[in-house]
Structures are given as structure tokens and as C-alpha cells.
Design a protein around this motif. Structure first.
Motif, short mmCIF file in Angstrom:
data_model
loop_
_atom_site.label_atom_id
_atom_site.label_comp_id
_atom_site.label_asym_id
_atom_site.label_seq_id
_atom_site.Cartn_x
_atom_site.Cartn_y
_atom_site.Cartn_z
N SER A 120 -3.72 0.60 -2.80
CA SER A 120 -3.17 -0.75 -2.57
C SER A 120 -3.02 -1.47 -3.75
CB SER A 120 -3.86 -1.38 -1.53
OG SER A 120 -5.31 -1.67 -2.07
N ILE A 121 -2.15 -2.55 -3.52
CA ILE A 121 -2.12 -3.54 -4.87
C ILE A 121 -1.67 -4.85 -4.18
CG2 ILE A 121 0.60 -2.77 -4.98
CD1 ILE A 121 0.48 -3.47 -7.94
N TYR B 34 -3.67 -2.62 8.73
CA TYR B 34 -3.64 -4.03 7.99
C TYR B 34 -1.95 -4.06 7.38
CZ TYR B 34 -8.56 -4.37 7.13
OH TYR B 34 -10.05 -4.38 7.51
N TYR B 35 -1.20 -3.16 7.68
CA TYR B 35 0.12 -3.40 7.20
C TYR B 35 0.97 -3.23 8.41
CZ TYR B 35 -2.35 -2.05 2.83
OH TYR B 35 -3.23 -1.83 1.74
N GLY C 7 0.92 -0.96 -0.06
CA GLY C 7 -0.07 0.06 -0.11
C GLY C 7 0.87 1.29 -0.16
N TRP C 8 0.07 2.36 -0.55
CA TRP C 8 0.87 3.68 -0.52
C TRP C 8 -0.11 4.53 0.45
CZ3 TRP C 8 5.81 5.24 -1.79
CH2 TRP C 8 6.37 4.46 -2.73
N TYR D 154 4.43 7.15 2.18
CA TYR D 154 4.83 6.00 2.98
C TYR D 154 4.66 4.62 2.09
CZ TYR D 154 5.53 9.03 6.85
OH TYR D 154 5.77 9.84 7.83
N CYS D 155 5.49 3.72 1.78
CA CYS D 155 4.87 2.40 1.26
C CYS D 155 4.79 1.52 2.50
CB CYS D 155 5.82 1.96 0.04
SG CYS D 155 7.42 1.17 0.58
N ALA D 156 4.03 0.48 2.35
CA ALA D 156 3.60 -0.37 3.47
C ALA D 156 3.48 -1.78 2.91
CB ALA D 156 2.74 0.04 4.19
N ALA D 157 3.78 -2.87 3.66
CA ALA D 157 3.52 -4.28 3.04
C ALA D 157 2.69 -4.77 4.30
CB ALA D 157 4.96 -4.70 3.05
N GLY D 158 1.77 -5.49 3.91
CA GLY D 158 0.71 -6.40 4.69
C GLY D 158 -0.21 -6.97 3.96
N SER D 159 -1.56 -6.87 4.64
CA SER D 159 -2.63 -7.52 4.00
C SER D 159 -3.32 -6.44 3.45
CB SER D 159 -3.71 -7.71 5.30
OG SER D 159 -3.03 -9.06 6.05
#
Length: 119
Positions: free
Chosen positions: A48-49, A105-106, A33-34, A93-98
Motif C-alpha cells: 500500500s502507499i 479498506y479499499y 494498494g496492490w 489488482y490495484c485498489a483505492a481507499g483507506s
């Protein structure tokens, strides 16, 4: 564990474009996500992707102007921002998660990159 590093921010005039990059280290099997946060405002969802890249979700404020993509072979996520407006000024910000629109979620976050759009 995933570490994220954003780059590509800067100063641009209204109507201009920027491309943000997010480099992920480690095994990244997550949706990405951004988000962005302007001074004095809460962090807000941008896009999100999914892990495969097949599914995306954009905030209404950026639809038609921003485009997200990812290159899983290179562990990269990109945010192409076109027709930028002064109200897009924020730390991105970029983020990683669900996948999802809520920050909780991230699990993993980058340090952010500043985008400033002048009028």
C-alpha cells in the motif's frame, strides 16, 4: 467515484522484472494498494502507499523485490517488480481507499492484470 485500469502484466522468466501501472480516472485522494490472487487462493495484500506517497507498507513476501510509487499529477500508481519468482504468478489488482492490508479498506478496484512467472 474512481475508476482504475491496470496494465503491464505479462509472462516473464524467474528472476526477471515487470512494471505494472494503474491509471486512475476522477479525483483520486485515496491511499492505493496492490493485491494479487493466484488460482485457487484468496486475494492477498502486496503493498500500500499513502495518498501523498510518503508512507508505504509491503507484504513480507515482496519486501526488497517490489517497489511502489505514485505520480499524483498524472493520477498513476506503479508497481516495479524485480527478481520475480514463480510464486508471484497471480492476477494483480490495484485498489483505492483507506490504507490497510485488508481488501475491505479499499472501495475501488481495477479489473486486474495477469502476471505469469515461469521457472
Amino acid at each position: 467515484q474512481v475508476q482504475l485500469l491496470e496494465s503491464g502484466g505479462g509472462l516473464v522468466q524467474a528472476g526477471g522484472s515487470l512494471r505494472l501501472s494503474c491509471a486512475a480516472s476522477g479525483r483520486n485522494n485515496y491511499a492505493m494498494g496492490w493485491f494479487r490472487q493466484a488460482p485457487g487462493k484468496a486475494r492477498e495484500f502486496v503493498v500500500s502507499i499513502s495518498q501523498s506517497g510518503a508512507s508505504t507498507n509491503y507484504a513480507d513476501s515482496v519486501k526488497g523485490r517490489f517497489a511502489v510509487s505514485r505520480d499524483n499529477a498524472e493520477n498513476m500508481v506503479y508497481l516495479q517488480m524485480n527478481n520475480l519468482k514463480p510464486e508471484d504468478t497471480a492476477v494483480y489488482y490495484c485498489a483505492a481507499g483507506s490504507t490497510g492490508v485488508r481488501s475491505y479498506y479499499y472501495a475501488y478496484w481495477g479489473q486486474g492484470t495477469q502476471v505469469t512467472v515461469s521457472s
